[in-house]
Design an enzyme around this catalytic site. Structure first.
Site, mmCIF file in Angstrom:
data_model
loop_
_atom_site.group_PDB
_atom_site.id
_atom_site.type_symbol
_atom_site.label_atom_id
_atom_site.label_comp_id
_atom_site.label_asym_id
_atom_site.label_seq_id
_atom_site.Cartn_x
_atom_site.Cartn_y
_atom_site.Cartn_z
ATOM 1 N N ASP A 82 1.077 -0.792 -0.272
ATOM 2 C CA ASP A 82 -0.351 -0.397 -0.082
ATOM 3 C C ASP A 82 0.372 1.391 0.388
ATOM 4 O O ASP A 82 1.959 1.443 0.469
ATOM 5 C CB ASP A 82 -0.877 -0.136 1.916
ATOM 6 C CG ASP A 82 -1.782 1.263 1.518
ATOM 7 O OD1 ASP A 82 -2.247 1.334 0.113
ATOM 8 O OD2 ASP A 82 -2.238 1.247 2.606
ATOM 9 N N HIS A 208 -9.453 4.911 -1.203
ATOM 10 C CA HIS A 208 -8.229 5.012 -0.027
ATOM 11 C C HIS A 208 -9.426 5.907 1.056
ATOM 12 O O HIS A 208 -9.819 7.053 0.540
ATOM 13 C CB HIS A 208 -7.222 5.394 -0.328
ATOM 14 C CG HIS A 208 -6.646 4.787 -1.114
ATOM 15 N ND1 HIS A 208 -4.852 4.418 -0.686
ATOM 16 C CD2 HIS A 208 -6.820 3.966 -2.206
ATOM 17 C CE1 HIS A 208 -4.653 3.606 -1.334
ATOM 18 N NE2 HIS A 208 -5.530 3.798 -2.523
#
Length: 284
Positions: A82, A208
């Protein structure tokens, strides 16, 4: 089974649901993620934040344990880097067997973002790995840098970026912020951004900063074309609160017992988001 994000997001895209990507940086949280996904027959993604890997424990020390958990699982599990901001680190984890990576060059100039992402996409092809990237830039509550209009994804740029890079999915900024929102605050989303990019590209799109974004916002995001929802803050908050309460009840609680208890706390919070995602009973 251990897989890349590519196939699971392709299926989610075709069937109009979202796969959860949960941030973790220890084996206990990884176990919680896989356990609750198995209970729901839901595909799942374990997100390993580059910053966590650099500050806490290197991926090479965790890799075999997490991959073994994934391989032994009866559902599809992906491990994804990530916010990989450093190209050498992204290349390293690909070489170490990570089948999904995010190259986040969103703070660079647009043309440089394209160039950096294309380099990683080309390398990932060698390993049959998936690549996520980001256009636009989401802020952080913790840094007092909230997402504002100037940070939203430009749909025309996102469409061009997808066409030129060949990414498997794209994170876009349309209203969320990383971190913990103030109590009772619900962000406002620009769903038109999602819809315009989706209509032109039909690519799996990513949100996100899903923690605290609001149920209606997340449900509408999926309807608009989001296929991957990143959740981190709410899971860690639930684990932190469990620790706080457990110590309050028993100040002499043994550390292994304390840490083990965080597994159920994480599972309970993940379940809330699985119920919204549409991914339950979508695994093989």
């Amino acid at each position: 089974m251990y897989t890349s994000m590519k196939s699971m997001l392709k299926k989610a895209n075709a069937n109009h649901y979202a796969v959860l990507a949960i941030n973790a940086f220890n084996l206990e949280t990884c176990k919680a993620i896989i356990d609750v996904a198995e209970e729901n027959r839901a595909p799942i993604i374990i997100d390993l934040l580059q910053e966590h890997l650099e500050k806490h424990i290197d991926y090479k020390y965790m890799a075999e344990g997490i991959k073994k958990m994934c391989q032994d699982s009866s559902i599809e599990v992906a491990i994804n880097l990530d916010h990989g901001k450093h190209v050498p680190h992204v290349k390293q984890v690909l070489q170490q067997g990570m089948l999904s990576v995010m190259i986040d060059a969103s703070t660079h100039e647009f043309e440089e973002n394209i160039a950096i992402t294309k380099e990683i996409v080309k390398l990932a092809e060698i390993y049959d790995a998936s690549v996520e990237a980001e256009v636009g830039h989401m802020g952080s509550v913790a840094e007092g840098n909230w997402t504002v209009d100037s940070m939203y994804t430009n749909p025309d740029e996102a469409i061009r970026f997808i066409q030129e890079t060949g990414v498997d999915c794209l994170a876009i900024s349309f209203g969320t912020t990383h971190g913990d929102y103030p109590e009772n605050y619900i962000p406002e989303f620009r769903f038109d951004i999602v819809e315009q990019i989706k209509k032109a590209t039909h690519l799996p799109l990513v949100i996100h900063g899903g923690s605290g974004a609001g149920e209606e916002n997340l449900l509408q995001s999926i309807k608009s074309g989001i296929n991957k929802i990143n959740i981190g803050t709410d899971i860690m908050k639930a684990q932190r609160e469990y620790v706080r309460q457990a110590i309050k009840v028993d100040n002499d609680i043994e550390y292994p017992t304390l840490i083990h208890g965080t597994i159920q706390a994480a599972k309970d919070e993940i379940q809330k988001y699985l119920n919204l995602s549409g991914s339950i009973n979508q695994s093989l």
